[in-house]
Design an enzyme around this catalytic site. Sequence first.
Site, PDB file in Angstrom:
ATOM      1  N   HIS A   1     -12.104 -13.019  41.987  1.00 26.22           N
ATOM      2  CA  HIS A   1     -10.684 -13.033  42.342  1.00 26.22           C
ATOM      3  C   HIS A   1      -9.888 -13.418  41.105  1.00 26.22           C
ATOM      4  O   HIS A   1     -10.228 -14.375  40.413  1.00 26.22           O
ATOM      5  CB  HIS A   1     -10.432 -14.042  43.459  1.00 26.22           C
ATOM      6  CG  HIS A   1      -8.970 -14.290  43.717  1.00 26.22           C
ATOM      7  ND1 HIS A   1      -8.070 -13.276  43.928  1.00 26.22           N
ATOM      8  CD2 HIS A   1      -8.247 -15.443  43.772  1.00 26.22           C
ATOM      9  CE1 HIS A   1      -6.854 -13.782  44.117  1.00 26.22           C
ATOM     10  NE2 HIS A   1      -6.936 -15.085  44.024  1.00 26.22           N
TER      11      HIS A   1
ATOM     12  N   HIS B   1      -5.601 -13.040  39.235  1.00 29.53           N
ATOM     13  CA  HIS B   1      -4.204 -12.607  39.369  1.00 29.53           C
ATOM     14  C   HIS B   1      -3.886 -11.645  38.230  1.00 29.53           C
ATOM     15  O   HIS B   1      -2.818 -11.721  37.619  1.00 29.53           O
ATOM     16  CB  HIS B   1      -3.259 -13.811  39.348  1.00 29.53           C
ATOM     17  CG  HIS B   1      -3.337 -14.660  40.577  1.00 29.53           C
ATOM     18  ND1 HIS B   1      -2.307 -15.453  41.018  1.00 29.53           N
ATOM     19  CD2 HIS B   1      -4.328 -14.858  41.479  1.00 29.53           C
ATOM     20  CE1 HIS B   1      -2.664 -16.103  42.112  1.00 29.53           C
ATOM     21  NE2 HIS B   1      -3.891 -15.762  42.412  1.00 29.53           N
TER      22      HIS B   1
ATOM     23  N   ASP C   1     -13.556   8.073  39.426  1.00 28.80           N
ATOM     24  CA  ASP C   1     -14.864   7.716  38.875  1.00 28.80           C
ATOM     25  C   ASP C   1     -15.421   6.438  39.505  1.00 28.80           C
ATOM     26  O   ASP C   1     -16.636   6.222  39.487  1.00 28.80           O
ATOM     27  CB  ASP C   1     -14.759   7.510  37.354  1.00 28.80           C
ATOM     28  CG  ASP C   1     -14.770   8.822  36.574  1.00 28.80           C
ATOM     29  OD1 ASP C   1     -15.302   9.820  37.090  1.00 28.80           O
ATOM     30  OD2 ASP C   1     -14.260   8.840  35.435  1.00 28.80           O
TER      31      ASP C   1
ATOM     32  N   HIS D   1      -0.316 -11.311  47.044  1.00 30.49           N
ATOM     33  CA  HIS D   1      -1.179 -12.237  46.330  1.00 30.49           C
ATOM     34  C   HIS D   1      -1.817 -11.570  45.096  1.00 30.49           C
ATOM     35  O   HIS D   1      -1.241 -11.615  44.013  1.00 30.49           O
ATOM     36  CB  HIS D   1      -2.218 -12.756  47.333  1.00 30.49           C
ATOM     37  CG  HIS D   1      -3.039 -13.899  46.839  1.00 30.49           C
ATOM     38  ND1 HIS D   1      -3.544 -14.861  47.658  1.00 30.49           N
ATOM     39  CD2 HIS D   1      -3.477 -14.217  45.599  1.00 30.49           C
ATOM     40  CE1 HIS D   1      -4.224 -15.749  46.946  1.00 30.49           C
ATOM     41  NE2 HIS D   1      -4.207 -15.375  45.694  1.00 30.49           N
TER      42      HIS D   1
ATOM     43  N   TYR E   1     -24.506  10.994  35.741  1.00 27.76           N
ATOM     44  CA  TYR E   1     -23.871  10.328  34.605  1.00 27.76           C
ATOM     45  C   TYR E   1     -24.796   9.217  34.109  1.00 27.76           C
ATOM     46  O   TYR E   1     -25.453   8.559  34.902  1.00 27.76           O
ATOM     47  CB  TYR E   1     -22.534   9.736  35.032  1.00 27.76           C
ATOM     48  CG  TYR E   1     -21.805   8.989  33.938  1.00 27.76           C
ATOM     49  CD1 TYR E   1     -20.931   9.646  33.082  1.00 27.76           C
ATOM     50  CD2 TYR E   1     -22.007   7.624  33.767  1.00 27.76           C
ATOM     51  CE1 TYR E   1     -20.258   8.951  32.079  1.00 27.76           C
ATOM     52  CE2 TYR E   1     -21.341   6.922  32.765  1.00 27.76           C
ATOM     53  CZ  TYR E   1     -20.472   7.596  31.927  1.00 27.76           C
ATOM     54  OH  TYR E   1     -19.819   6.902  30.939  1.00 27.76           O
TER      55      TYR E   1
END
Lengths: 231, 231, 231, 231
Positions: free
Chosen positions: D94, D96, D119, D168, D226
């Site tokens: 997590h 910001h 992708d 958030h 790939y």
Amino acid sequence: MLQDLKKKVLEANLELPKRDLVIYTWGNVSAIDRDTGLVVIKPSGVAYEDLKAEELPVLDLEGNQVEGRLKPSSDTITHILLYQAFPEIGGVVHTHSPWCTVWAQAGKAIPSLGTTHADYFYGEIPITRKLTKEEINHNYEKNTGEVIIETFEDKNPSYMPGVLVNNHGPFNWGKTPQEAVSNAVIMEEIAKLAYYTQSLTDAVKPIDNSLLDKHFLRKNGNDSYYGQVTK
Amino acid sequence: MLQDLKKKVLEANLELPKRDLVIYTWGNVSAIDRDTGLVVIKPSGVAYEDLKAEELPVLDLEGNQVEGRLKPSSDTITHILLYQAFPEIGGVVHTHSPWCTVWAQAGKAIPSLGTTHADYFYGEIPITRKLTKEEINHNYEKNTGEVIIETFEDKNPSYMPGVLVNNHGPFNWGKTPQEAVSNAVIMEEIAKLAYYTQSLTDAVKPIDNSLLDKHFLRKNGNDSYYGQVTK
Amino acid sequence: MLQDLKKKVLEANLELPKRDLVIYTWGNVSAIDRDTGLVVIKPSGVAYEDLKAEELPVLDLEGNQVEGRLKPSSDTITHILLYQAFPEIGGVVHTHSPWCTVWAQAGKAIPSLGTTHADYFYGEIPITRKLTKEEINHNYEKNTGEVIIETFEDKNPSYMPGVLVNNHGPFNWGKTPQEAVSNAVIMEEIAKLAYYTQSLTDAVKPIDNSLLDKHFLRKNGNDSYYGQVTK
Amino acid sequence: MLQDLKKKVLEANLELPKRDLVIYTWGNVSAIDRDTGLVVIKPSGVAYEDLKAEELPVLDLEGNQVEGRLKPSSDTITHILLYQAFPEIGGVVHTHSPWCTVWAQAGKAIPSLGTTHADYFYGEIPITRKLTKEEINHNYEKNTGEVIIETFEDKNPSYMPGVLVNNHGPFNWGKTPQEAVSNAVIMEEIAKLAYYTQSLTDAVKPIDNSLLDKHFLRKNGNDSYYGQVTK
């Protein structure tokens, strides 16, 4: 000859990539020795990391190369015209720094929208008119200098140390090549601030003249009180 | 005297270029020793790399310089007024950091648009009214302080550790000069987030009070539960 | 074999993260040896810091791998088609550099809005049409090459060293892999300038042909007079 | 215990400031050991440069701390709920990070506007609904986890390794904490591309499903081609 000035011109050129004003060879700084009337300038198309002070070309104010084997910047004649027209300046810089180039490409002068602008530029930063087809096709670099001088007919280059050339990019100057470069760095920052300020609000207006006077004159001119007394 | 505080003020000033809040000499940090009522501040117009802790000017709360030969920042009187008005603060910082300056130039307060904002600023970050022509022409720096204090008449400086001065730029504060600088860094980040959020959608609204309370109060105040217990 | 060319391809690939054109493995550079018709290219999905010159895959112009144990880039067939169609080029680069990708995602060609553009790209930088569902589902990478070639039916790849693939990102080329990469860096800078120029003004128009000619031809072609004479 | 996993969690946390996803302590990475059901996570409010692998808190899936004296991240319960709901993931992050936070603050999902997006993310990157006042006031961090899970009721977390929490910021995950962080870096880049693409054109539409399928499935899933074969 002019060893000291060449060193200063070299250092000022190296500031350009360091301050993120240029990539590759997209900029040039020159300086003039007012005693001899000789101009030192970056050679054309040479990478900054390969520049050597002793190899910098030297020209007189008629544009004759008097020293150095490297070809001077293709913008040399523009620099020389500015030295002729503005006797108070000692250094000139031209770059394609992005924010100034954006304003130049948009064909817009940079309005004075805050005190940061007012600390260094006494009013709107002007943009030249576009060159005519004729002026582009014949003596382009000379006409670039002429159109800057035309733009400054009623302006004081000490109070407005820079200009945008329409569709092209910024020229800046100062008492020394170092000051020319710091003016270029600051004009780039101000161009960025002005872009985002205009984008944030439709109603934006230039700051009042009293605030413009206050900030410009507390840093510049005879009654300034910013910085240390160095006299 | 105040050796430790001078070191902290020096370090806090050096954070400004390191955190990209300033170019050249565009910012200043001060701190106050509340026991003696003495303020340590950056000298005016000195490059950050040339600053020495022992040379930092010291002033009393009347603005008299009691130590140091260098002239203090031209914004010193603004800092002093903030120390007088906000007894809970120990450090003050002023910069022209770009995103905050953009909002200041646009004359707009920064709305609280997300939890990042709410973690540090308890509501909209205010902007001062414009100074009058009279206030600009006489005691400009003093009036800059006064207009900030006027803006905070009904606000708690501990819950709102920063302000935008109209047409100018941000001031921030904190319990220490280090905290003042981190609040400046964070306000700059929040100003950027708010700019792009507003640009992405016309319908944007401030976050709900419950979310504002939740985020501000879990990091600040008596019932906070963020970080390690250090008492 | 092709030791020198492999070194150049390695160096050109390392320029991509250094110049902020790619994150992770988002780009690839190749070069061709025109004498043997062999192509050296980045292996697929290998981090730039792990690349070794001697391990770079080598393929012929039919796409057969003739050296190296690592699988070549998944875009290899696109590169090969460009070498077949444009005999004057020696290096190809593909990235997802952000500003070019933004224009590609918007489905828009990059208009020539200033002299910076004109110095390197002789007119609007083209964008391919979208691939059809059929072209996506069968031989996608081959069809990506084909649609670039279709876009250049009436264009000179030496005068326009790059293209945007619709919904995808940029391809660039040059006489060498180094020149291909510098063209990619410059196209990225021009894409940024064009974005902000368009955003600053509704009325923006491409520059006049005379200015386009002047700038492109003083740096490129037989009558150029920029840089040092190296012949 | 869990020495290796702690080292990986430490390294993954240090990637956050290095990749410019966080300033100060604005982010956290965790990992789970599926054999023991134990979770290693960043401690709350500790600077990245002070983190030590052996001091990282360890918790079980009920949220009981089983090792370490430092308090775990205040977002720990959100991480744990994701591990419970998505058995295929091994790491959660997590931050910001600014571009994702801008989309979260604007309350908008990130549309799939190009192949870079395709992708890695199989369709629009979702945004949660806003939490109710009740959900904010009681068990906020738990409800943050619940609302993410609610958003993924009809989604495959392996095909969509990230989400925006309304007002958030982003959460991301992956098979390992390293993959979770690279997904966060990539989602940040995609959020930036999408912002500028939308700004450049009013008419922008998500890419066609055939192109989305092609790009996602050539890099992910059973038929991918790939990268190097590592099995």
